[in-house]
Design an enzyme around this catalytic site. Structure first.
Site, short mmCIF file in Angstrom:
data_model
loop_
_atom_site.label_atom_id
_atom_site.label_comp_id
_atom_site.label_asym_id
_atom_site.label_seq_id
_atom_site.Cartn_x
_atom_site.Cartn_y
_atom_site.Cartn_z
CD GLU A 420 -2.70 -1.41 0.25
OE1 GLU A 420 -2.99 -0.47 -0.72
OE2 GLU A 420 -3.05 -2.46 -0.13
CG ASP A 497 -3.33 -3.34 -7.17
OD1 ASP A 497 -4.36 -2.82 -7.12
OD2 ASP A 497 -2.38 -3.63 -6.60
#
EC number: 3.4.24.-
Length: 641
Positions: A420, A497
């Protein structure tokens, strides 16, 4: 028929059946042993002292022998002296009044089987019709519900965020109130209005507001209520619905999800005998056929106008198509004001800040946000709903509920933190990227962690720079994993992603015209087919050579994003460690807190006055909801990492 009355009637029938059976079959052993004898034999048995008791009913005589057997006989007319003989022999005499008619129990026992069969048949017929119109043969009756002020009147002031749509619909209200104003100039009110927009934008509420403003009867029905397994039932219901509307004209008929019955004819199986197509044909005739239905305005709602039949959309039927889009910033603030009317708010609640932080939210999403905030405040035993409840509710709606009970090892936490942190670091260094709203390593929904970004204002289009920035941010998590943990320690955490980046890159190449090699052309829309339970995408409108070029461009776009993220993180590796350590320590960081960390200023935390975890002292910036795609984005929707 209500359920209580139906249950009561069933028990009454059962009770009557039991009583009839009891009366019919009581003492069966005695009735079968009764023997018929002649009157002379009866006198002989009396004189011989074999009779114990008799029952006399006019000239019918029944009795009991001393041995226990039963007999019956019939006395001739005028024979009365046998009473003295019975008395002299000491026989017990019992007299009964004459029977004036047939017993009610006998009638019931005779007719009950027929009545029972009739009742079962009526019940089955009512069940087969699906509770349609309250009659045994009411298959073709309309299921439209008539609403009026008793059911809750809705006005335009109760509908916010769709000012343009309300202006278009105000003309219909004016016509219903004063038709002569338009008719004296030769004008005709549109027969049909089609409300088009995404789910939850208030199409149904708008239709009710039209009826409330005009104060006319309002019939509401769903498109699926017309379709049944029996051919012709839907068309019959359409006819019955318009017949009811004629009796209440002027009035409004609202059909929700009209695409269930108004799809393009010939696109399905069954041809002209298809029940759905027959229903659509009848609807077309009723709207603009040989006879005009004056004073009846048909309003329909759908989020799939592309599948509707062209004959349904032509002038004379649905003359107007009114788009009901997702609200803008001002519209969202107005919608929030409507939904918080009955919610006690704390002084620190700023609806304009909430509206700025929820781009892409529809009216239903905002109503859900207010409800979640009220529920959170109730769980925390608060008398007022504060700004913090709205922020927590917004995080829950956008990112999912926290899964604090999920046990993660220290290695998994560390990997998630660096993943992250990679997203956040690339987002900070890409000028075209949206600002960071919040980064967290607390599992939410289906994700182990995420970085949420929010645009500073409502966006209606995507630039090339914005698309490339989103690709770089999407690859930031995978790049951080590879740099910190090595090539062999890369996990599947970046699968979401990669999926988002591939979808965006394909849209850039085939729909947005952002590829220099392919040029500003549309290279066929991908059509999905179901094959062995899996959805397989194929492109039928391009050659194999062109498809190879498309694949090369998609790979090039994604690789450019990967290289950009790699360059940013390598250049700012110390910042990556700083953000990751901050996430490991605080678990959740706002965009301002991440920027302060990089400046060497740790976030200041204060304990909450309830059982919730500690929070930042500063209000999170307006920023990041999962962006909703504009109309020209080809359906792309970026996903949180």
């Amino acid at each position: 028929m209500s359920n209580h009355f139906r249950n009561f009637a069933l028990w009454v029938v059962i009770a009557l059946l039991l009583i009839a059976l009891f009366q019919l079959f009581q003492n069966p052993g005695q009735r079968t042993n009764t023997s018929d004898i002649s009157f002379s034999q009866f006198l002989t048995e009396v004189r011989q002292g074999n009779v114990r008791a008799v029952t006399i009913q006019q000239r019918d005589i029944t009795g009991t022998y001393n041995s226990g057997g039963r007999f019956s006989t019939y006395a001739p007319e005028g024979a009365n002296n046998y009473i003295d003989t019975l008395d002299s022999q000491g026989v017990t005499i019992r007299a009964e009044p004459p029977n004036d008619g047939i017993s009610i129990w006998g009638i019931l026992a005779t007719w009950f089987p027929m009545l029972l069969i009739l009742g079962i048949w009526l019940f089955l017929m009512r069940q087969m019709q699906g509770g349609g119109a309250g009659k045994a043969m009411g298959f073709g009756k309309s299921k439209a519900k008539l609403l009026n002020e008793a059911h809750g009147r809705v006005l335009f002031e109760d509908v916010a965020g769709v000012d343009e749509a309300k202006e278009d619909l105000q003309e219909i209200v004016d016509f219903l109130k004063d038709p002569s104003r338009f008719q004296k100039l030769g004008g005709k009110i549109p027969r049909g209005v089609l409300l088009v927009g995404p789910p939850g934008t208030g199409k149904t509420l708008l239709a009710r507001a039209i009826a409330g403003e005009a104060n006319v009867p309002f019939f509401s029905i769903s498109g699926s209520d017309f379709v049944e397994m029996f051919v012709g039932v839907g068309a019959s219901r359409v006819r019955d619905m318009f017949e009811q509307a004629k009796k209440n004209a002027p009035c409004i008929i609202f059909i929700d999800e009209i695409d269930a019955v108004g799809r393009h004819r010939g696109a399905g199986l069954g041809g002209g005998n298809d029940e759905r197509e027959q229903t659509l044909n009848q609807l077309l005739v009723e709207m603009d056929g040989f006879e005009a239905n004056e004073g009846i305005i048909l309003i329909a709602a759908t989020n799939r106008p592309d599948v509707l039949d062209p004959a349904l959309l032509r002038p004379g039927r649905f003359d107007r198509q009114i788009v009901v889009p997702n609200p803008d910033l001002v519209g969202r603030e107005k919608i929030l004001k409507v939904h918080v009317r009955k919610v006690p708010l704390a002084p620190d609640v700023n609806l304009k800040v909430l509206a700025r932080g929820t781009p892409g939210f529809a009216g239903a999403d905002l109503a859900n946000l207010v409800n979640e905030a009220a529920l959170l405040a109730a769980r925390r035993n608060k008398r007022l709903v504060t700004h913090q409840e709205f922020e927590d509710a917004k995080d829950k709606v956008m990112m999912g509920a926290e899964r604090r009970t999920l046990v993660m090892s220290e290695d998994e936490k560390k990997l998630t933190a660096y993943h992250e942190a990679g997203h956040a670091l690339v987002a900070l260094h890409m000028p075209a990227s949206d600002p960071i709203h919040k980064a967290t390593i607390i599992p939410r929904g289906r994700a182990l962690g995420m970085v949420m970004r929010l645009p500073e204002s409502d966006r209606v289009s995507l630039s090339r720079a914005k698309c490339k920035a989103d690709l770089a941010v999407a690859m930031g998590g995978r790049v951080a994993e590879e740099l910190i943990f090595g090539h062999e320690k890369v996990t599947s955490g970046a699968s979401g992603d990669i999926k988002m980046a591939t979808k965006l890159a394909r849209a850039m190449a085939t729909q947005f015209g952002m590829s220099d090699e392919l040029g500003p052309l549309l290279y066929g829309e991908n059509e999905e087919e179901v094959f062995l339970g899996h959805s397989v995408a194929r492109n039928q409108n391009v050659s194999e050579k062109t498809q190879e070029a498309v694949d090369r461009e998609v790979k090039r776009f994604v690789n450019e994003g990967y290289e950009t993220a790699l360059a940013v993180i390598k250049t700012n590796l110390d910042d990556l460690h700083t953000v990751a350590k901050g996430l490991l320590e605080y678990e959740t960081l706002t965009g301002d807190e991440i920027r302060d960390l990089l400046k060497g200023k740790p976030p200041v935390r204060e304990s909450a006055d309830d059982d919730s975890p500690p929070r930042a002292s500063t209000v999170p910036p307006t920023g990041a909801h999962k962006p909703r795609p504009p109309a020209n984005e080809g359906g792309w929707e970026p996903q949180p990492s």
